[in-house]
Design a protein around this motif. Structure first.
Motif, PDB file in Angstrom:
ATOM      1  N   ILE A  24     -37.421  -5.890  -6.432  1.00 39.87           N
ATOM      2  CA  ILE A  24     -36.738  -5.656  -5.156  1.00 39.87           C
ATOM      3  C   ILE A  24     -35.230  -5.654  -5.379  1.00 39.87           C
ATOM      4  CG2 ILE A  24     -36.706  -8.120  -4.544  1.00 39.87           C
ATOM      5  CD1 ILE A  24     -37.076  -7.252  -1.629  1.00 39.87           C
ATOM      6  N   GLY A  25     -34.549  -4.720  -4.722  1.00 36.80           N
ATOM      7  CA  GLY A  25     -33.106  -4.613  -4.835  1.00 36.80           C
ATOM      8  C   GLY A  25     -32.402  -5.106  -3.589  1.00 36.80           C
ATOM      9  N   SER A  26     -31.081  -4.952  -3.575  1.00 35.53           N
ATOM     10  CA  SER A  26     -30.279  -5.482  -2.468  1.00 35.53           C
ATOM     11  C   SER A  26     -30.616  -4.783  -1.158  1.00 35.53           C
ATOM     12  CB  SER A  26     -28.786  -5.329  -2.778  1.00 35.53           C
ATOM     13  OG  SER A  26     -28.460  -3.971  -3.035  1.00 35.53           O
ATOM     14  N   PHE A  27     -30.882  -3.472  -1.208  1.00 33.76           N
ATOM     15  CA  PHE A  27     -31.241  -2.755   0.014  1.00 33.76           C
ATOM     16  C   PHE A  27     -32.541  -3.315   0.597  1.00 33.76           C
ATOM     17  CE2 PHE A  27     -28.792   0.648  -2.215  1.00 33.76           C
ATOM     18  CZ  PHE A  27     -27.778   0.781  -1.278  1.00 33.76           C
ATOM     19  N   GLY A  28     -33.497  -3.583  -0.282  1.00 32.68           N
ATOM     20  CA  GLY A  28     -34.783  -4.119   0.167  1.00 32.68           C
ATOM     21  C   GLY A  28     -34.653  -5.502   0.772  1.00 32.68           C
ATOM     22  N   GLY A  49     -43.696  -2.982   1.351  1.00 29.97           N
ATOM     23  CA  GLY A  49     -43.562  -1.538   1.452  1.00 29.97           C
ATOM     24  C   GLY A  49     -42.233  -1.127   2.065  1.00 29.97           C
ATOM     25  N   LEU A  50     -41.799  -1.865   3.101  1.00 24.46           N
ATOM     26  CA  LEU A  50     -40.508  -1.580   3.731  1.00 24.46           C
ATOM     27  C   LEU A  50     -39.378  -1.744   2.730  1.00 24.46           C
ATOM     28  CD1 LEU A  50     -38.787  -1.041   6.289  1.00 24.46           C
ATOM     29  CD2 LEU A  50     -38.826  -3.511   6.706  1.00 24.46           C
ATOM     30  N   ALA A  51     -39.400  -2.839   1.972  1.00 23.32           N
ATOM     31  CA  ALA A  51     -38.349  -3.089   0.982  1.00 23.32           C
ATOM     32  C   ALA A  51     -38.329  -1.992  -0.083  1.00 23.32           C
ATOM     33  CB  ALA A  51     -38.558  -4.456   0.343  1.00 23.32           C
ATOM     34  N   ASP A  52     -39.504  -1.605  -0.566  1.00 25.58           N
ATOM     35  CA  ASP A  52     -39.564  -0.573  -1.604  1.00 25.58           C
ATOM     36  C   ASP A  52     -39.038   0.766  -1.098  1.00 25.58           C
ATOM     37  OD1 ASP A  52     -40.607  -2.325  -3.425  1.00 25.58           O
ATOM     38  OD2 ASP A  52     -42.691  -1.709  -3.149  1.00 25.58           O
ATOM     39  N   ARG A  91     -34.794   4.874  -1.056  1.00 25.45           N
ATOM     40  CA  ARG A  91     -33.891   5.757  -0.322  1.00 25.45           C
ATOM     41  C   ARG A  91     -32.439   5.471  -0.652  1.00 25.45           C
ATOM     42  NH1 ARG A  91     -34.571  10.404   2.424  1.00 25.45           N
ATOM     43  NH2 ARG A  91     -33.177   9.721   4.101  1.00 25.45           N
ATOM     44  N   GLY A  92     -32.126   4.176  -0.809  1.00 26.55           N
ATOM     45  CA  GLY A  92     -30.755   3.815  -1.094  1.00 26.55           C
ATOM     46  C   GLY A  92     -30.292   4.200  -2.485  1.00 26.55           C
ATOM     47  N   ALA A  93     -31.221   4.218  -3.433  1.00 25.66           N
ATOM     48  CA  ALA A  93     -30.857   4.482  -4.826  1.00 25.66           C
ATOM     49  C   ALA A  93     -31.033   5.935  -5.237  1.00 25.66           C
ATOM     50  CB  ALA A  93     -31.700   3.604  -5.749  1.00 25.66           C
ATOM     51  N   ALA A  94     -31.797   6.716  -4.468  1.00 27.22           N
ATOM     52  CA  ALA A  94     -32.143   8.066  -4.906  1.00 27.22           C
ATOM     53  C   ALA A  94     -31.012   9.069  -4.773  1.00 27.22           C
ATOM     54  CB  ALA A  94     -33.355   8.556  -4.121  1.00 27.22           C
ATOM     55  N   LEU A 133     -33.363  -8.251   7.993  1.00 28.69           N
ATOM     56  CA  LEU A 133     -33.139  -7.671   9.318  1.00 28.69           C
ATOM     57  C   LEU A 133     -34.450  -7.507  10.079  1.00 28.69           C
ATOM     58  CD1 LEU A 133     -30.455  -4.966   8.457  1.00 28.69           C
ATOM     59  CD2 LEU A 133     -30.104  -7.093   9.716  1.00 28.69           C
ATOM     60  N   GLN A 134     -35.502  -7.109   9.383  1.00 32.05           N
ATOM     61  CA  GLN A 134     -36.791  -6.949  10.038  1.00 32.05           C
ATOM     62  C   GLN A 134     -37.327  -8.278  10.556  1.00 32.05           C
ATOM     63  OE1 GLN A 134     -38.506  -4.682  11.198  1.00 32.05           O
ATOM     64  NE2 GLN A 134     -40.706  -4.977  10.953  1.00 32.05           N
ATOM     65  N   MET A 135     -37.202  -9.335   9.768  1.00 35.25           N
ATOM     66  CA  MET A 135     -37.690 -10.643  10.190  1.00 35.25           C
ATOM     67  C   MET A 135     -36.877 -11.180  11.363  1.00 35.25           C
ATOM     68  SD  MET A 135     -40.308 -11.352   8.313  1.00 35.25           S
ATOM     69  CE  MET A 135     -40.539 -13.122   8.261  1.00 35.25           C
ATOM     70  N   LEU A 136     -35.567 -10.980  11.324  1.00 40.97           N
ATOM     71  CA  LEU A 136     -34.733 -11.429  12.436  1.00 40.97           C
ATOM     72  C   LEU A 136     -35.077 -10.670  13.714  1.00 40.97           C
ATOM     73  CD1 LEU A 136     -31.224 -11.812  10.725  1.00 40.97           C
ATOM     74  CD2 LEU A 136     -32.667 -13.642  11.635  1.00 40.97           C
ATOM     75  N   ALA A 137     -35.261  -9.359  13.574  1.00 44.77           N
ATOM     76  CA  ALA A 137     -35.598  -8.551  14.747  1.00 44.77           C
ATOM     77  C   ALA A 137     -36.927  -8.995  15.359  1.00 44.77           C
ATOM     78  CB  ALA A 137     -35.658  -7.074  14.359  1.00 44.77           C
ATOM     79  N   LYS A 138     -37.906  -9.212  14.513  1.00 45.23           N
ATOM     80  CA  LYS A 138     -39.217  -9.624  15.023  1.00 45.23           C
ATOM     81  C   LYS A 138     -39.149 -11.014  15.660  1.00 45.23           C
ATOM     82  CE  LYS A 138     -42.958  -7.129  12.764  1.00 45.23           C
ATOM     83  NZ  LYS A 138     -44.108  -7.218  11.836  1.00 45.23           N
ATOM     84  N   LEU A 139     -38.372 -11.915  15.069  1.00 46.06           N
ATOM     85  CA  LEU A 139     -38.258 -13.258  15.628  1.00 46.06           C
ATOM     86  C   LEU A 139     -37.687 -13.195  17.044  1.00 46.06           C
ATOM     87  CD1 LEU A 139     -38.472 -16.341  15.254  1.00 46.06           C
ATOM     88  CD2 LEU A 139     -36.128 -16.286  14.342  1.00 46.06           C
ATOM     89  N   VAL A 140     -36.617 -12.439  17.216  1.00 47.93           N
ATOM     90  CA  VAL A 140     -35.987 -12.322  18.536  1.00 47.93           C
ATOM     91  C   VAL A 140     -36.931 -11.646  19.528  1.00 47.93           C
ATOM     92  CG1 VAL A 140     -34.099 -11.242  19.813  1.00 47.93           C
ATOM     93  CG2 VAL A 140     -33.641 -12.334  17.604  1.00 47.93           C
ATOM     94  N   LEU A 141     -37.601 -10.605  19.093  1.00 49.54           N
ATOM     95  CA  LEU A 141     -38.481  -9.862  19.993  1.00 49.54           C
ATOM     96  C   LEU A 141     -39.743 -10.645  20.340  1.00 49.54           C
ATOM     97  CD1 LEU A 141     -38.072  -6.382  18.302  1.00 49.54           C
ATOM     98  CD2 LEU A 141     -37.262  -7.004  20.585  1.00 49.54           C
ATOM     99  N   VAL A 142     -40.310 -11.350  19.369  1.00 47.55           N
ATOM    100  CA  VAL A 142     -41.482 -12.189  19.662  1.00 47.55           C
ATOM    101  C   VAL A 142     -41.092 -13.322  20.608  1.00 47.55           C
ATOM    102  CG1 VAL A 142     -43.233 -13.740  18.685  1.00 47.55           C
ATOM    103  CG2 VAL A 142     -42.696 -11.602  17.535  1.00 47.55           C
TER     104      VAL A 142
END
Length: 238
Positions: A105-109, A78-81, A86-89, A115-124
């Protein structure tokens, strides 16, 4: 217990017995999304706790892998979509809805997921270092209260999952889960940030998109989890 089973089947990949369900049963299942979040959080905290016997980074990785496996990457999709749309509209609502419905899925997704996975890894990792096991259980729970609020008071962007759930969300259910979140905040104060964050999400979806969809719910859950992890670390540092 049918709505709870349906909520777990929808939000997790935990093997459960098949149940016959009507459209009303499916809609009422949304009331149990926060309970499904507790199951997700239990899996995350359990994996992180076991992985921490090797080391904190291994614990963080184990927790993150469990997070993705138990949810099937549903909310990441859902985040990627949403980010792709938003990036293409470029401000064109028709184009936004077309890209949002595109399963590719596109490049923005891709960038958003990385970035989301990296952020969660660091925060966890920071949560594991602080041994905040209860917080890891409760953060997925808190994040899954948001879709009840957004579904209740935001119009659906199209006739998808968000529209199907709409009539199954009741004000008493929102109040009960809101009280549960307030009580949980006595044990993990960072969870109280969930209230303004849910309100901010409502404001953003209302003003920027004009409504909500299933992909928006998924994106919102992912971002709320990350922001609540940030709030956890910030409160502990303070």
């Amino acid at each position: 217990m049918k709505p709870l089973i349906l909520a777990l089947q929808f939000l997790t990949r935990i093997p459960l017995p098949r149940v016959e369900a009507s459209a009303d049963d499916f809609a009422r299942a949304m009331r149990w999304f926060p309970a499904a979040g507790l199951v997700v959080g239990g899996c995350v905290a359990g994996a992180a706790f076991l992985g921490n016997y090797i080391g904190p980074w291994q614990g963080a990785l184990a927790g993150l892998v469990a997070w993705v496996i138990v949810t099937g990457g549903l909310h990441l999709d859902g985040l990627a979509d949403l980010v792709d749309a938003r990036g293409a509209a470029h401000g064109d609502k028709t184009r936004f809805l077309e890209v949002l419905a595109d399963p590719h899925i596109g490049s923005f997704g891709v960038m958003a997921i990385v970035l989301q996975m990296l952020a969660k890894l660091v925060l966890v990792h920071a949560a594991v270092l602080g041994q905040h096991w209860l917080a890891l259980i409760l953060i997925p729970f808190a994040a899954r209260i948001a879709p009840l609020v957004w579904t209740r008071w935001l119009p659906p962007l199209h006739q998808g999952l968000a529209a199907r759930f709409r009539h199954g969300v009741s004000l008493p259910a929102i109040l009960v889960w809101g009280l549960a979140l307030a009580a949980a905040g006595w044990f993990v104060p960072a969870l109280w940030a969930g209230f303004p964050l849910i309100a901010a999400g409502y404001y953003w979806f209302r003003t920027q998109l004009g409504g909500i969809s299933g992909d928006c719910h998924g994106a919102g859950i992912e971002l709320l989890e990350t922001l609540l992890l940030i709030a956890l670390i910030a409160t502990r540092l303070g």
